[in-house]
Structures are given as structure tokens and as C-alpha cells.
Write a protein that holds these residues in place. Structure first.
Motif, PDB file in Angstrom:
ATOM      1  N   ILE A 167      43.017  43.248  37.209  1.00  0.00           N
ATOM      2  CA  ILE A 167      44.101  42.644  37.990  1.00  0.00           C
ATOM      3  C   ILE A 167      43.524  41.843  39.148  1.00  0.00           C
ATOM      4  CG2 ILE A 167      46.030  43.178  39.531  1.00  0.00           C
ATOM      5  CD1 ILE A 167      46.666  45.546  37.719  1.00  0.00           C
ATOM      6  N   ILE A 168      42.546  42.436  39.831  1.00  0.00           N
ATOM      7  CA  ILE A 168      41.970  41.735  40.980  1.00  0.00           C
ATOM      8  C   ILE A 168      41.234  40.481  40.524  1.00  0.00           C
ATOM      9  CG2 ILE A 168      40.266  41.952  42.836  1.00  0.00           C
ATOM     10  CD1 ILE A 168      41.239  44.791  43.230  1.00  0.00           C
ATOM     11  N   ARG A 169      40.517  40.573  39.395  1.00  0.00           N
ATOM     12  CA  ARG A 169      39.845  39.373  38.864  1.00  0.00           C
ATOM     13  C   ARG A 169      40.871  38.286  38.548  1.00  0.00           C
ATOM     14  NH1 ARG A 169      36.881  40.984  41.114  1.00  0.00           N
ATOM     15  NH2 ARG A 169      35.194  42.431  40.719  1.00  0.00           N
ATOM     16  N   SER A 170      42.016  38.695  37.981  1.00  0.00           N
ATOM     17  CA  SER A 170      43.003  37.687  37.601  1.00  0.00           C
ATOM     18  C   SER A 170      43.650  37.051  38.827  1.00  0.00           C
ATOM     19  CB  SER A 170      44.076  38.305  36.703  1.00  0.00           C
ATOM     20  OG  SER A 170      44.857  39.209  37.442  1.00  0.00           O
ATOM     21  N   VAL A 171      43.723  37.804  39.942  1.00  0.00           N
ATOM     22  CA  VAL A 171      44.235  37.215  41.181  1.00  0.00           C
ATOM     23  C   VAL A 171      43.254  36.162  41.686  1.00  0.00           C
ATOM     24  CG1 VAL A 171      44.698  37.717  43.612  1.00  0.00           C
ATOM     25  CG2 VAL A 171      45.607  39.207  41.851  1.00  0.00           C
ATOM     26  N   GLU A 172      41.959  36.469  41.558  1.00  0.00           N
ATOM     27  CA  GLU A 172      40.929  35.529  42.021  1.00  0.00           C
ATOM     28  C   GLU A 172      40.808  34.326  41.100  1.00  0.00           C
ATOM     29  OE1 GLU A 172      37.524  37.993  41.972  1.00  0.00           O
ATOM     30  OE2 GLU A 172      37.949  38.947  43.888  1.00  0.00           O
ATOM     31  N   ALA A 173      41.191  34.524  39.825  1.00  0.00           N
ATOM     32  CA  ALA A 173      40.904  33.513  38.795  1.00  0.00           C
ATOM     33  C   ALA A 173      41.445  32.136  39.153  1.00  0.00           C
ATOM     34  CB  ALA A 173      41.477  33.966  37.459  1.00  0.00           C
ATOM     35  N   ASP A 174      42.599  32.075  39.851  1.00  0.00           N
ATOM     36  CA  ASP A 174      43.169  30.774  40.213  1.00  0.00           C
ATOM     37  C   ASP A 174      42.277  30.013  41.180  1.00  0.00           C
ATOM     38  OD1 ASP A 174      45.220  31.808  38.822  1.00  0.00           O
ATOM     39  OD2 ASP A 174      46.453  32.310  40.576  1.00  0.00           O
ATOM     40  N   HIS A 175      41.444  30.739  41.910  1.00  0.00           N
ATOM     41  CA  HIS A 175      40.687  30.114  42.983  1.00  0.00           C
ATOM     42  C   HIS A 175      39.215  29.936  42.639  1.00  0.00           C
ATOM     43  CE1 HIS A 175      44.092  30.492  45.735  1.00  0.00           C
ATOM     44  NE2 HIS A 175      44.332  31.615  45.085  1.00  0.00           N
ATOM     45  N   GLY A 221      54.321  51.473  46.647  1.00  0.00           N
ATOM     46  CA  GLY A 221      53.347  50.858  45.756  1.00  0.00           C
ATOM     47  C   GLY A 221      52.005  51.538  45.839  1.00  0.00           C
ATOM     48  N   THR A 222      51.054  50.975  45.113  1.00  0.00           N
ATOM     49  CA  THR A 222      49.700  51.501  45.055  1.00  0.00           C
ATOM     50  C   THR A 222      48.742  50.425  45.548  1.00  0.00           C
ATOM     51  OG1 THR A 222      50.374  52.651  43.063  1.00  0.00           O
ATOM     52  CG2 THR A 222      48.045  52.626  43.533  1.00  0.00           C
ATOM     53  N   LYS A 223      47.855  50.815  46.429  1.00  0.00           N
ATOM     54  CA  LYS A 223      46.821  49.878  46.856  1.00  0.00           C
ATOM     55  C   LYS A 223      45.816  49.719  45.721  1.00  0.00           C
ATOM     56  CE  LYS A 223      43.129  49.372  50.241  1.00  0.00           C
ATOM     57  NZ  LYS A 223      42.633  49.746  51.555  1.00  0.00           N
ATOM     58  N   LEU A 224      45.486  48.477  45.376  1.00  0.00           N
ATOM     59  CA  LEU A 224      44.538  48.253  44.283  1.00  0.00           C
ATOM     60  C   LEU A 224      43.156  47.864  44.809  1.00  0.00           C
ATOM     61  CD1 LEU A 224      46.635  46.311  41.640  1.00  0.00           C
ATOM     62  CD2 LEU A 224      46.292  48.739  41.854  1.00  0.00           C
ATOM     63  N   GLY A 225      43.098  47.139  45.909  1.00  0.00           N
ATOM     64  CA  GLY A 225      41.804  46.729  46.428  1.00  0.00           C
ATOM     65  C   GLY A 225      41.925  45.420  47.164  1.00  0.00           C
ATOM     66  N   MET A 226      40.797  44.945  47.662  1.00  0.00           N
ATOM     67  CA  MET A 226      40.821  43.716  48.450  1.00  0.00           C
ATOM     68  C   MET A 226      40.048  42.602  47.767  1.00  0.00           C
ATOM     69  SD  MET A 226      40.659  44.723  52.457  1.00  0.00           S
ATOM     70  CE  MET A 226      41.148  43.062  52.940  1.00  0.00           C
ATOM     71  N   THR A 227      40.410  41.385  48.085  1.00  0.00           N
ATOM     72  CA  THR A 227      39.669  40.212  47.638  1.00  0.00           C
ATOM     73  C   THR A 227      39.995  39.111  48.641  1.00  0.00           C
ATOM     74  OG1 THR A 227      39.293  38.680  45.827  1.00  0.00           O
ATOM     75  CG2 THR A 227      41.508  39.525  46.038  1.00  0.00           C
ATOM     76  N   GLN A 228      39.677  37.871  48.276  1.00  0.00           N
ATOM     77  CA  GLN A 228      40.079  36.765  49.142  1.00  0.00           C
ATOM     78  C   GLN A 228      40.591  35.631  48.284  1.00  0.00           C
ATOM     79  OE1 GLN A 228      36.467  35.812  51.189  1.00  0.00           O
ATOM     80  NE2 GLN A 228      35.782  34.396  49.638  1.00  0.00           N
ATOM     81  N   ILE A 229      41.514  34.872  48.849  1.00  0.00           N
ATOM     82  CA  ILE A 229      41.985  33.662  48.173  1.00  0.00           C
ATOM     83  C   ILE A 229      41.951  32.523  49.187  1.00  0.00           C
ATOM     84  CG2 ILE A 229      43.413  34.886  46.492  1.00  0.00           C
ATOM     85  CD1 ILE A 229      45.833  34.121  48.147  1.00  0.00           C
ATOM     86  N   PHE A 230      42.166  31.320  48.698  1.00  0.00           N
ATOM     87  CA  PHE A 230      42.095  30.163  49.585  1.00  0.00           C
ATOM     88  C   PHE A 230      43.480  29.554  49.754  1.00  0.00           C
ATOM     89  CE2 PHE A 230      37.933  30.496  47.587  1.00  0.00           C
ATOM     90  CZ  PHE A 230      37.130  30.508  48.703  1.00  0.00           C
TER      91      PHE A 230
END
Lengths: 121, 215
Positions: free
Chosen positions: A6-14, B9-18
Motif C-alpha cells: 500500500i505504501i509503495r502504491s502511494v509513492e508510485a505516483d511520485h 483506523g490503523t496506522k500503516l507507516g510513513m512516506t513522503q509525497i511531493f
């Protein structure tokens, strides 16, 4: 779908898929998007990759060049939209993952030996 | 008092977007809902207005009979977590109604409540940000507390003196975080910044409780 997917797919757009293969020691030209007074243009920055940091979407490279006698190092977030383009000008032959020793050198000593067994693309 | 409905909800983790301007935004990915309305409390029956929502489907055998009986009233599937939100009026809600991430909108401010990461029995530096003593030059005062108060008068340590002890594992609310993105297909919320707890922990996201004078 597990959490990592799921996290990879969130990043995938960017994440950019068209980045060239980069190695430490390469001389590259980075097109940096900058905004000046409401106008956007691309400024080139040329230098040697002295360090790379992998981290998925957070992948960065450190590019060093000597500008007007002063060493300048810029860290580029590779997947950032502000990095417009990256072109490899020259492949370098180095034996370290981090070329921090170049910071202590000036002039001819900062050259990195060229290697020809890797294609530029 | 928070007077709007939130979501579990459930916390899944962190990342970054632009964002559009190329700035990188640190985000926490939260899988929120869908939550089922399991009980509606009104001023006539309970003395106050609120709705109770349930989250996280589990097997039938995971709940006991009273819990299953309570959920049977709203014909909800077995749910692990129940939580109540006080409201001014409950007319918009029916039993068994599904609440999803679309109750939020991008750029909305939210309060996120969760259980912070448990750090066990922590010392002075970690728990209360004390300074440590010198590590060398013959010093043996490395991570000691220093003085805990005066001597014969008062002859005791005052209550509330900051000391070592259990740290973390407590309920923490982070206020006024921004909803960066909503994915209602996969029930995902991207919330700007960090939120309490480890990945996998239960999180309560509710619209920000803004206090004080508004502009």
C-alpha cells in the motif's frame, strides 16, 4: 494487499521511472527547476556525484563542483519534480562509495578517472 | 467537546509525497474505516446525543456474547473497536450506516489520537529531557538525576518531582494535522506529519477541535 504494498502504491505516483542509472563518480548535468518572480526556468548544474543515498522515494545524490574557486555541493532529491532532468556526461572509475576525499583536494587532483565499460544512457 | 463525527483506523507507516510546487511532504498513511454506526444515543434515551461506531471486522468467535448481542442490534458484522462521538444532533445517522474516509476533505485539519510507543522504564534524559553529566574527566555522574530538592527543610521530595519511570504507551492527541490526500477506494488517508504509535496501532481521526478566537 499488505502494508508495504500500500505504501509503495502511494509513492508510485511520485516516483520517476525515467531516471538514468547513476553511479558514484559520474559527471552529470542536472536540470534544476527554479522559480524567479513567477517565471519558471530550468537551470543546469554540472558536477561529480560524490555520494548516493538510497531510500526509495527519498533517494538523493550529492553533486560536487568547483564554482569560482569555491567547492559547492548540492544534494538532489532524485524523485522531486524540481529535478527536471539528469544526463550522464562521463562515467567515473572510483573505488569508494563516498568520495568525500575530493573535498580535501584542489585542481588537477580532483579529477576522477574515466571508465568506458558503462554506457552513458 | 468535539461535536463532529470522526473515524477509526490503523496506522500503516510513513512516506513522503511531493506537492505541485515540488516540495516534499512527509505523510503518514492511515487505513481508516469503513466504520459502522452501531448505536445512536439521543437526549431522550441517554441524556445526550452521540453515535457509536465500530471498526475492524473480526471473526465471530473473537467477541463474546454480550458484544455480539450489542452489534446484532445494528446488524453489524463482528467489530473489534467501538467508539462514541458526541454530536449536537443525530438525525443524519441511521443504525448500520457506513462511515468512510469521505467524511474528510483534502486540506482539512484533523486531530489524531492514538497510543504512543511504549518505552518502558525510562531514565531522566529520555523521559524528562534532563541534561546528562560529563562522561569523562573522572566524572561518575553520567545519567544521574542531580538534586531532588532541599535538605532537612522540607525533609521530603515534593510530589511531582520529575523522576525515572514508565514512558510512552499513553493516549496522545496530535492536533491540527493536515489531510493531504484521500483515497476512498482503498480507505486511505494521507495525513501530513507524524502520528502517535507504531504501524498497526489503532488511530482515531476526527475533525480538528479548534478552540479560541476564530479569525
Amino acid at each position: 494487499m499488505n502494508v508495504q504494498e500500500i505504501i509503495r502504491s502511494v509513492e508510485a505516483d511520485h516516483i520517476k521511472s525515467d531516471l538514468p542509472t547513476l553511479y558514484v563518480g559520474d559527471t552529470i548535468k542536472v536540470g534544476v527547476r527554479i522559480r524567479e518572480g513567477g517565471k519558471e526556468r530550468v537551470q543546469p548544474y554540472e558536477g561529480t556525484i560524490i555520494a548516493m543515498r538510497n531510500g526509495g522515494i527519498n533517494e538523493t545524490i550529492t553533486v560536487r563542483r568547483i564554482f569560482q574557486g569555491v567547492g559547492v555541493e548540492r544534494v538532489f532529491l532524485l524523485h522531486s519534480p524540481r529535478v527536471d532532468s539528469i544526463t550522464v556526461l562521463r562515467r567515473g572509475k572510483v573505488r569508494r562509495a563516498k568520495l568525500y576525499y575530493l573535498r580535501d583536494r584542489i585542481g588537477k587532483a580532483t579529477r576522477v578517472k574515466q571508465r568506458f565499460d558503462r554506457p552513458l544512457k | 467537546m468535539i461535536v463532529s463525527v470522526g473515524i477509526l483506523g490503523t496506522k500503516l507507516g510513513m512516506t513522503q509525497i511531493f506537492d505541485e510546487e515540488g516540495r516534499s511532504i512527509p505523510v503518514t498513511v492511515v487505513q481508516a474505516g469503513p466504520c459502522t454506526v452501531t448505536q445512536i444515543k439521543t437526549a431522550e434515551t441517554d441524556g445526550y446525543n452521540s453515535i457509536q461506531i465500530g471498526y475492524k471486522e473480526v471473526a465471530q468467535k473473537a467477541l463474546n456474547k454480550p458484544e455480539l448481542g450489542h452489534l446484532a442490534k445494528s446488524e453489524a458484522s463482528p467489530l473489534r473497536h467501538l467508539r462514541e462521538y458526541r454530536l449536537k444532533s443525530t438525525v443524519d445517522f441511521q443504525l448500520g450506516q457506513q462511515i468512510g474516509v469521505d467524511i474528510f476533505e483534502p486540506d482539512q485539519l484533523v486531530d489524531v489520537t492514538g497510543t504512543s510507543i511504549g518505552r518502558g522504564f525510562a531514565g531522566y534524559q529520555k523521559r524528562h529531557n534532563f541534561k546528562r553529566g560529563p562522561m569523562s574527566h573522572g566524572s561518575k555522574n553520567h545519567r544521574q538525576p542531580g538534586s531532588t530538592g532541599a535538605g532537612t527543610t522540607p525533609g521530603r521530595v515534593y510530589p511531582g518531582k520529575r523522576m525515572a519511570g514508565r514512558l510512552g504507551g499513553s493516549r496522545v492527541t496530535i492536533r491540527k494535522l493536515r489531510v493531504v490526500k484521500i483515497d476512498s477506494e482503498r480507505n486511505l488517508l494521507l495525513i501530513g506529519g507524524a502520528i502517535p504509535g507504531k504501524p498497526g496501532s489503532l488511530i482515531n481521526v476526527s475533525p480538528a477541535n479548534l478552540v479560541g478566537r476564530s479569525k
